[in-house]
Design an enzyme around this catalytic site. Structure first.
Site, mmCIF file in Angstrom:
data_model
loop_
_atom_site.group_PDB
_atom_site.id
_atom_site.type_symbol
_atom_site.label_atom_id
_atom_site.label_comp_id
_atom_site.label_asym_id
_atom_site.label_seq_id
_atom_site.Cartn_x
_atom_site.Cartn_y
_atom_site.Cartn_z
ATOM 1 N N ASP A 22 0.823 -1.213 0.000
ATOM 2 C CA ASP A 22 0.000 0.000 0.000
ATOM 3 C C ASP A 22 0.855 1.260 0.000
ATOM 4 O O ASP A 22 2.010 1.237 0.414
ATOM 5 C CB ASP A 22 -0.866 0.052 1.264
ATOM 6 C CG ASP A 22 -2.077 -0.856 1.200
ATOM 7 O OD1 ASP A 22 -2.196 -1.644 0.253
ATOM 8 O OD2 ASP A 22 -2.906 -0.774 2.124
ATOM 9 N N HIS A 75 -6.247 3.013 -3.956
ATOM 10 C CA HIS A 75 -6.116 3.286 -2.523
ATOM 11 C C HIS A 75 -6.506 4.730 -2.204
ATOM 12 O O HIS A 75 -6.095 5.294 -1.198
ATOM 13 C CB HIS A 75 -4.681 2.995 -2.099
ATOM 14 C CG HIS A 75 -4.480 2.755 -0.627
ATOM 15 N ND1 HIS A 75 -5.416 2.157 0.199
ATOM 16 C CD2 HIS A 75 -3.420 3.025 0.168
ATOM 17 C CE1 HIS A 75 -4.936 2.070 1.424
ATOM 18 N NE2 HIS A 75 -3.732 2.600 1.446
ATOM 19 N N HIS A 170 3.926 -2.143 3.150
ATOM 20 C CA HIS A 170 3.849 -0.823 2.512
ATOM 21 C C HIS A 170 5.088 -0.546 1.668
ATOM 22 O O HIS A 170 6.199 -0.821 2.102
ATOM 23 C CB HIS A 170 3.710 0.274 3.574
ATOM 24 C CG HIS A 170 2.417 0.196 4.315
ATOM 25 N ND1 HIS A 170 2.218 -0.653 5.382
ATOM 26 C CD2 HIS A 170 1.245 0.837 4.124
ATOM 27 C CE1 HIS A 170 0.981 -0.520 5.822
ATOM 28 N NE2 HIS A 170 0.368 0.379 5.079
#
Length: 184
Positions: A22, A75, A170
């Site tokens: 992400d 996102h 991430h």
């Protein structure tokens, strides 16, 4: 034989999982992850932030993600918490991110997933579904927003591996050198 790393162990028959990243694309960090994933033949899903895609160089990284066979997730535009937003505002945010992705990779590339920032869903689930995206839940994380100590993250990664489930790390949102070291 030396330890081939946590991704290899996760890919053994009967132990597959969905690896997700992400908050990118994030330049050198995302590129390093892509290099490692390519070397190991591991696919992933990158849930990208629209403003990062639109930032200088972001489109090149997104093109590489797609060219190397990884999936994309929306996102949101700026990692804002959409949980309390009305549906129309959520839709505008997701559409703007989708447009940035389409500008980078073209309309033919499907973005099958949406992940809400901080797992705060609100009206985003029906909006994402209406836009053709499935909600991508946050399941097992390595907690790389808490620390970038590679040893701690490696331990967290081993504990988070659950066959048949999602694993979240991430590639953006700050210094992710520890994440890269732990994952690869």
């Amino acid at each position: 034989m030396s330890d081939p790393g946590p991704l290899w162990r996760a890919r053994r028959p009967g132990r597959s999982l969905a690896l997700t990243f992400d908050d990118g694309p994030a330049g050198a960090t995302t590129e390093a992850l892509l290099d490692g994933l390519r070397a190991r033949g591991v696919p992933a899903t990158f849930c990208v932030v629209g403003s990062r895609v639109a930032a200088p160089g972001g489109d090149d990284v997104v093109r590489r993600i797609v060219a190397e066979g990884h999936l994309l997730g929306n996102h949101g535009w700026s990692y804002d918490d959409l949980g309390g937003w009305p549906a129309a505002r959520v839709r505008a945010d997701l559409v703007a991110t989708g447009a940035a992705i389409a500008d980078a990779v073209g309309l033919a590339v499907r973005v099958p997933y949406f992940r809400a920032a901080n797992g705060s869903w609100g009206a985003s689930i029906p909006v994402a579904r209406d836009l053709g995206m499935a909600p991508l839940a946050v399941r097992n994380t390595i907690d790389d927003w808490r620390t970038q100590d590679a040893r701690t993250l490696r331990d967290n990664l081993r504990r988070a591996v659950r066959p048949g489930e999602l694993l979240l790390a991430h590639d953006g949102g700050g210094d992710r050198r520890g994440t890269v070291a732990a994952v690869l």
